[in-house]
Design an enzyme around this catalytic site. Structure first.
Site, PDB file in Angstrom:
ATOM      1  N   ASP A   7       0.876  -1.171   0.000  1.00 29.10           N
ATOM      2  CA  ASP A   7       0.000   0.000   0.000  1.00 29.10           C
ATOM      3  C   ASP A   7       0.916   1.224   0.000  1.00 29.10           C
ATOM      4  O   ASP A   7       2.140   1.104  -0.181  1.00 29.10           O
ATOM      5  CB  ASP A   7      -1.004  -0.042   1.168  1.00 29.10           C
ATOM      6  CG  ASP A   7      -0.369   0.241   2.527  1.00 29.10           C
ATOM      7  OD1 ASP A   7       0.874   0.372   2.606  1.00 29.10           O
ATOM      8  OD2 ASP A   7      -1.124   0.332   3.516  1.00 29.10           O
ATOM      9  N   HIS A   8       0.315   2.401   0.193  1.00 25.21           N
ATOM     10  CA  HIS A   8       1.108   3.638   0.160  1.00 25.21           C
ATOM     11  C   HIS A   8       2.239   3.628   1.192  1.00 25.21           C
ATOM     12  O   HIS A   8       3.312   4.156   0.939  1.00 25.21           O
ATOM     13  CB  HIS A   8       0.197   4.854   0.375  1.00 25.21           C
ATOM     14  CG  HIS A   8      -0.683   4.729   1.582  1.00 25.21           C
ATOM     15  ND1 HIS A   8      -1.763   3.874   1.618  1.00 25.21           N
ATOM     16  CD2 HIS A   8      -0.627   5.319   2.805  1.00 25.21           C
ATOM     17  CE1 HIS A   8      -2.346   3.957   2.814  1.00 25.21           C
ATOM     18  NE2 HIS A   8      -1.674   4.821   3.547  1.00 25.21           N
ATOM     19  N   CYS A  64       3.175  -3.093   3.996  1.00 21.27           N
ATOM     20  CA  CYS A  64       2.370  -1.923   4.346  1.00 21.27           C
ATOM     21  C   CYS A  64       3.110  -1.212   5.484  1.00 21.27           C
ATOM     22  O   CYS A  64       4.280  -1.511   5.738  1.00 21.27           O
ATOM     23  CB  CYS A  64       0.931  -2.300   4.693  1.00 21.27           C
ATOM     24  SG  CYS A  64       0.702  -3.332   6.144  1.00 21.27           S
ATOM     25  N   GLY A  65       2.453  -0.287   6.155  1.00 21.20           N
ATOM     26  CA  GLY A  65       3.141   0.467   7.204  1.00 21.20           C
ATOM     27  C   GLY A  65       3.659  -0.439   8.309  1.00 21.20           C
ATOM     28  O   GLY A  65       4.833  -0.382   8.684  1.00 21.20           O
ATOM     29  N   THR A  66       2.790  -1.284   8.805  1.00 20.73           N
ATOM     30  CA  THR A  66       3.170  -2.201   9.890  1.00 20.73           C
ATOM     31  C   THR A  66       3.381  -3.631   9.413  1.00 20.73           C
ATOM     32  O   THR A  66       3.956  -4.439  10.150  1.00 20.73           O
ATOM     33  CB  THR A  66       2.041  -2.257  10.941  1.00 20.73           C
ATOM     34  OG1 THR A  66       0.845  -2.689  10.271  1.00 20.73           O
ATOM     35  CG2 THR A  66       1.805  -0.887  11.588  1.00 20.73           C
ATOM     36  N   GLY A  67       2.836  -3.954   8.263  1.00 19.11           N
ATOM     37  CA  GLY A  67       2.811  -5.348   7.787  1.00 19.11           C
ATOM     38  C   GLY A  67       1.620  -6.114   8.344  1.00 19.11           C
ATOM     39  O   GLY A  67       1.314  -7.216   7.882  1.00 19.11           O
ATOM     40  N   ILE A  68       0.947  -5.529   9.315  1.00 15.09           N
ATOM     41  CA  ILE A  68      -0.128  -6.266  10.008  1.00 15.09           C
ATOM     42  C   ILE A  68      -1.370  -6.402   9.127  1.00 15.09           C
ATOM     43  O   ILE A  68      -1.915  -7.505   8.971  1.00 15.09           O
ATOM     44  CB  ILE A  68      -0.480  -5.588  11.353  1.00 15.09           C
ATOM     45  CG1 ILE A  68       0.721  -5.622  12.299  1.00 15.09           C
ATOM     46  CG2 ILE A  68      -1.685  -6.279  12.000  1.00 15.09           C
ATOM     47  CD1 ILE A  68       0.559  -4.769  13.562  1.00 15.09           C
ATOM     48  N   GLY A  69      -1.834  -5.288   8.570  1.00 14.02           N
ATOM     49  CA  GLY A  69      -3.032  -5.345   7.727  1.00 14.02           C
ATOM     50  C   GLY A  69      -2.846  -6.291   6.559  1.00 14.02           C
ATOM     51  O   GLY A  69      -3.732  -7.107   6.242  1.00 14.02           O
ATOM     52  N   MET A  70      -1.692  -6.200   5.915  1.00 11.77           N
ATOM     53  CA  MET A  70      -1.395  -7.073   4.766  1.00 11.77           C
ATOM     54  C   MET A  70      -1.404  -8.541   5.190  1.00 11.77           C
ATOM     55  O   MET A  70      -1.946  -9.399   4.474  1.00 11.77           O
ATOM     56  CB  MET A  70      -0.033  -6.719   4.166  1.00 11.77           C
ATOM     57  CG  MET A  70      -0.023  -5.471   3.313  1.00 11.77           C
ATOM     58  SD  MET A  70      -1.022  -5.693   1.824  1.00 11.77           S
ATOM     59  CE  MET A  70      -0.327  -4.406   0.767  1.00 11.77           C
ATOM     60  N   HIS A  97       9.752 -24.033   9.503  1.00  8.60           N
ATOM     61  CA  HIS A  97       8.692 -24.669  10.307  1.00  8.60           C
ATOM     62  C   HIS A  97       7.302 -24.549   9.693  1.00  8.60           C
ATOM     63  O   HIS A  97       6.519 -25.493   9.765  1.00  8.60           O
ATOM     64  CB  HIS A  97       8.636 -24.042  11.710  1.00  8.60           C
ATOM     65  CG  HIS A  97       9.852 -24.308  12.537  1.00  8.60           C
ATOM     66  ND1 HIS A  97       9.828 -24.269  13.916  1.00  8.60           N
ATOM     67  CD2 HIS A  97      11.133 -24.597  12.195  1.00  8.60           C
ATOM     68  CE1 HIS A  97      11.044 -24.538  14.380  1.00  8.60           C
ATOM     69  NE2 HIS A  97      11.854 -24.735  13.350  1.00  8.60           N
ATOM     70  N   ARG A 132       6.728 -33.533  11.814  1.00  7.45           N
ATOM     71  CA  ARG A 132       5.940 -32.792  12.805  1.00  7.45           C
ATOM     72  C   ARG A 132       5.462 -31.455  12.243  1.00  7.45           C
ATOM     73  O   ARG A 132       4.345 -31.010  12.513  1.00  7.45           O
ATOM     74  CB  ARG A 132       6.717 -32.610  14.119  1.00  7.45           C
ATOM     75  CG  ARG A 132       7.892 -31.641  14.070  1.00  7.45           C
ATOM     76  CD  ARG A 132       8.628 -31.630  15.418  1.00  7.45           C
ATOM     77  NE  ARG A 132       9.609 -30.559  15.522  1.00  7.45           N
ATOM     78  CZ  ARG A 132      10.795 -30.547  14.943  1.00  7.45           C
ATOM     79  NH1 ARG A 132      11.161 -31.566  14.156  1.00  7.45           N
ATOM     80  NH2 ARG A 132      11.629 -29.539  15.115  1.00  7.45           N
ATOM     81  N   HIS A 133       6.294 -30.843  11.397  1.00  5.66           N
ATOM     82  CA  HIS A 133       5.885 -29.568  10.792  1.00  5.66           C
ATOM     83  C   HIS A 133       4.832 -29.796   9.712  1.00  5.66           C
ATOM     84  O   HIS A 133       3.897 -29.004   9.580  1.00  5.66           O
ATOM     85  CB  HIS A 133       7.101 -28.831  10.230  1.00  5.66           C
ATOM     86  CG  HIS A 133       8.060 -28.388  11.295  1.00  5.66           C
ATOM     87  ND1 HIS A 133       7.647 -27.709  12.422  1.00  5.66           N
ATOM     88  CD2 HIS A 133       9.406 -28.542  11.421  1.00  5.66           C
ATOM     89  CE1 HIS A 133       8.691 -27.462  13.200  1.00  5.66           C
ATOM     90  NE2 HIS A 133       9.773 -27.963  12.612  1.00  5.66           N
TER      91      HIS A 133
HETATM   92  C1  RB5 Z   1      -1.838   2.875   6.397  1.00  4.62           C
HETATM   93  O1  RB5 Z   1      -1.824   4.107   7.016  1.00  4.62           O
HETATM   94  C2  RB5 Z   1      -1.577   1.761   7.386  1.00  4.62           C
HETATM   95  O2  RB5 Z   1      -2.718   1.580   8.170  1.00  4.62           O
HETATM   96  C3  RB5 Z   1      -1.221   0.500   6.650  1.00  4.62           C
HETATM   97  O3  RB5 Z   1      -0.084   0.721   5.883  1.00  4.62           O
HETATM   98  C4  RB5 Z   1      -0.904  -0.706   7.499  1.00  4.62           C
HETATM   99  O4  RB5 Z   1       0.030  -0.413   8.477  1.00  4.62           O
HETATM  100  C5  RB5 Z   1      -2.057  -1.451   8.033  1.00  4.62           C
HETATM  101  O5  RB5 Z   1      -1.939  -2.459   8.719  1.00  4.62           O
END
Ligand code: RB5
Length: 146
Positions: A7-8, A64-70, A97, A132-133
């Site tokens: 993303d951006h 993405c910014g945190t990688g979490i959303g992706m 693993h 196991r994996h």
């Molecule tokens: C965008 O501002 C941010 O929310 C996105 O890049 C990401 O970190 C979401 O998990």
């Protein structure tokens, strides 16, 4: 072929990773986005993850910014095991693993050199193939079917 999308928040790091991997001879399929203009990460995670799930690309990288959303979005796609990594130990372990097939990175969390090391480690590590994996991965696959 490696699928990649961002993303951006991940646009600049994505370009660096593409440059880095192209120099190393990898073929890359870029699923966008194309600028730092604000976009919604699930719109980019989905086609990239789908290309991996369908075997069009062998592995995927999402930024993405945190990688979490992706990573949350990618893991909704059946057959995807997306690992969010912020260190090389995890990048190595998740290939050995979990046989992760998508890597998620947080461009606002880690610096460029660490990101490239994580990418190299992740792409350069094979699944251990230990029974196991395999059993544990089969249990993840079974969750998809419930
Ligand atoms: C965008 O501002 C941010 O929310 C996105 O890049 C990401 O970190 C979401 O998990």
């Amino acid at each position: 072929m490696i699928a990649i999308a961002c993303d951006h928040g991940g646009y600049e790091l994505k370009n660096e990773i593409i440059k880095h991997l192209t120099k190393k001879g990898y073929e890359i399929k870029d699923f966008g986005c194309e600028s730092t203009n604000s976009v919604d990460y699930p719109d980019y995670a989905y086609p990239c993850a789908k290309a991996v799930a369908e075997g069009v690309c062998e592995k995927g990288i999402l930024i993405c910014g945190t990688g979490i959303g992706m990573s949350i979005a990618a893991n909704k796609v059946e057959g995807i095991r997306c690992a969010l990594c912020g260190d090389t130990f995890s990048a190595h372990a998740t290939r050995e693993h979990n046989d992760s097939n998508v890597l998620a990175l947080g461009a606002r969390v880690i610096g460029l050199n660490l990101a490239l090391d994580i990418v190299d480690t992740w792409l350069g590590t094979d699944f251990s193939g230990d029974s196991r994996h395999i059993d544990r991965i089969n249990k993840i696959t079974a969750i998809d079917k419930r």
